[in-house]
Design an enzyme around this catalytic site. Sequence first.
Site, PDB file in Angstrom:
ATOM      1  N   TYR A 141     -27.311  75.325  19.154  1.00 51.99           N
ATOM      2  CA  TYR A 141     -27.777  76.560  19.790  1.00 51.99           C
ATOM      3  C   TYR A 141     -28.058  76.379  21.281  1.00 51.99           C
ATOM      4  O   TYR A 141     -28.172  77.343  22.024  1.00 51.99           O
ATOM      5  CB  TYR A 141     -29.039  77.088  19.107  1.00 51.99           C
ATOM      6  CG  TYR A 141     -28.831  77.548  17.678  1.00 51.99           C
ATOM      7  CD1 TYR A 141     -27.562  77.602  17.114  1.00 51.99           C
ATOM      8  CD2 TYR A 141     -29.910  77.929  16.889  1.00 51.99           C
ATOM      9  CE1 TYR A 141     -27.379  78.006  15.805  1.00 51.99           C
ATOM     10  CE2 TYR A 141     -29.733  78.349  15.583  1.00 51.99           C
ATOM     11  CZ  TYR A 141     -28.460  78.374  15.039  1.00 51.99           C
ATOM     12  OH  TYR A 141     -28.291  78.787  13.752  1.00 51.99           O
ATOM     13  N   LYS A 191     -25.046  66.141   7.924  1.00 46.08           N
ATOM     14  CA  LYS A 191     -23.650  66.224   7.499  1.00 46.08           C
ATOM     15  C   LYS A 191     -22.964  64.964   8.029  1.00 46.08           C
ATOM     16  O   LYS A 191     -21.989  65.028   8.796  1.00 46.08           O
ATOM     17  CB  LYS A 191     -23.039  67.526   8.066  1.00 46.08           C
ATOM     18  CG  LYS A 191     -21.663  67.867   7.546  1.00 46.08           C
ATOM     19  CD  LYS A 191     -21.639  68.332   6.105  1.00 46.08           C
ATOM     20  CE  LYS A 191     -20.221  68.603   5.651  1.00 46.08           C
ATOM     21  NZ  LYS A 191     -20.094  68.770   4.203  1.00 46.08           N
ATOM     22  N   ASP A 223     -24.591  70.768   2.635  1.00 55.55           N
ATOM     23  CA  ASP A 223     -23.970  71.654   1.638  1.00 55.55           C
ATOM     24  C   ASP A 223     -24.586  71.420   0.261  1.00 55.55           C
ATOM     25  O   ASP A 223     -24.883  72.363  -0.478  1.00 55.55           O
ATOM     26  CB  ASP A 223     -22.440  71.496   1.622  1.00 55.55           C
ATOM     27  CG  ASP A 223     -21.974  70.056   1.711  1.00 55.55           C
ATOM     28  OD1 ASP A 223     -22.807  69.159   2.001  1.00 55.55           O
ATOM     29  OD2 ASP A 223     -20.782  69.802   1.490  1.00 55.55           O
ATOM     30  N   ASP A 247     -32.165  76.532  10.382  1.00 54.16           N
ATOM     31  CA  ASP A 247     -32.196  77.992  10.475  1.00 54.16           C
ATOM     32  C   ASP A 247     -31.757  78.581   9.126  1.00 54.16           C
ATOM     33  O   ASP A 247     -32.410  79.459   8.553  1.00 54.16           O
ATOM     34  CB  ASP A 247     -31.224  78.410  11.594  1.00 54.16           C
ATOM     35  CG  ASP A 247     -31.346  79.869  11.973  1.00 54.16           C
ATOM     36  OD1 ASP A 247     -32.242  80.547  11.442  1.00 54.16           O
ATOM     37  OD2 ASP A 247     -30.534  80.331  12.792  1.00 54.16           O
ATOM     38  N   ASP A 251     -34.378  79.908   5.701  1.00 56.66           N
ATOM     39  CA  ASP A 251     -34.279  81.271   5.154  1.00 56.66           C
ATOM     40  C   ASP A 251     -33.965  81.220   3.662  1.00 56.66           C
ATOM     41  O   ASP A 251     -34.502  81.997   2.876  1.00 56.66           O
ATOM     42  CB  ASP A 251     -33.184  82.070   5.872  1.00 56.66           C
ATOM     43  CG  ASP A 251     -33.734  82.849   7.056  1.00 56.66           C
ATOM     44  OD1 ASP A 251     -34.823  82.481   7.548  1.00 56.66           O
ATOM     45  OD2 ASP A 251     -33.089  83.824   7.485  1.00 56.66           O
TER      46      ASP A 251
END
Length: 355
Positions: A141, A191, A223, A247, A251
């Site tokens: 980001y 990852k 994942d 992020d 959620d």
Amino acid sequence: MKKTITLIPGDGIGPEVVAGAVTVLNRVAVRFGHTFEYRTALAGGAALDAHGVPLPDDTLGKCRTSDAVLLGAVGGPKWDPNPQHLKPERALLGLRKELGLFANIRPAKIYAALADASALKREVVEGVDIVVVRELTGGLYFGKPAGFEMRNGEPVGFNTMIYSESEVRRIVRAAFDIARKRSKRLCSVDKANVLETSQLWRRVATETAAEFPDVELSHMYVDNCSMQLVRNPKQFDVIVTENMFGDILSDEAAMLTGSIGMLASASLGGTVALYEPVHGSAPDIAGQDKANPIATIASAAMMLKYSFGLTDASDAVEHAIETVLGKGLRTGDIHTPGTTLLGSKGMAEAVAAEV
Ligand code: NAD
């Protein structure tokens, strides 16, 4: 103990839910013999209306010189047409940056009385109590270069995922510290089978584990983690991960609880931490005494624990929330047949009384 708290009520339901948290904090002050001094500051749409900027210097000054900051929410349809630099939400980015808040802490806890509000089966979610620690100021980001350009005759968009060793070490340390105060288990999510940033992340996490021999570190690919959160969320206690993964996973974890009005958060890292509910300003119910104040009250409970070290007071607030829900008291968003409907104020007073 005497502490100064800057309150940023913000917009929409922000002022109502912050008032609810103050009702509970005042009760904590009496019950545990502390003094909380409040300063109110403007941010978001309220600041745009008064001063023409989303985050006035006066607000930053107040935040920097207090012991903690409690924020309601910012934004609303009135300011939607504003250009990017005059959006109320810019205040949040500004606060994170100016206060050096690199760690976002989001608990996802299932209250037994609300287990049926989850989209998952009660037996899968009952007892879930997870904290997601998300890196907040690095990664994809913020990485440079980022932008648009023409390549081979067609437009492309590009971003850069980048982490330095020190950025990883400080967030992983923060997560170890939190894990140490809980069940002493930390899962680092990356990852590393594909990304170099993740390989660095995993190496630094493993090295940092040597400083925390009492905490058990495990690693998981992002994942798989996203799948495991839905399959068997109870296996997790504290999860630490980079900005974008965090992020998304925070959620996902939050929604295990099924109710946005219950979700607290803390942003730590600098000398002053920021506490706020996960939800927005809910313009559809603003000013109607309908907002659920529990997310903000639970955020204040995190403040008591993480900024002031008042674990007993924090636990008392958490326990009061559980008791009130156990008695069947509900705001509109979590109301079901057979439970008692309260307004925003009534709910805050009920929790305060239980403290
Ligand atoms: P929202 O979280 O404000 O509302 C989504 C839905 O959840 C609405 O139906 C709302 O009534 C309900 N809801 C939210 N909090 C509640 C509570 N405490 N009690 C009961 N019901 C609650 O999200 P949105 O509608 O997408 O955004 C509204 C505004 O808030 C936008 O301007 C957005 O940019 C802003 N926003 C701010 C923050 C923040 O300040 N941290 C976060 C998200 C959104």
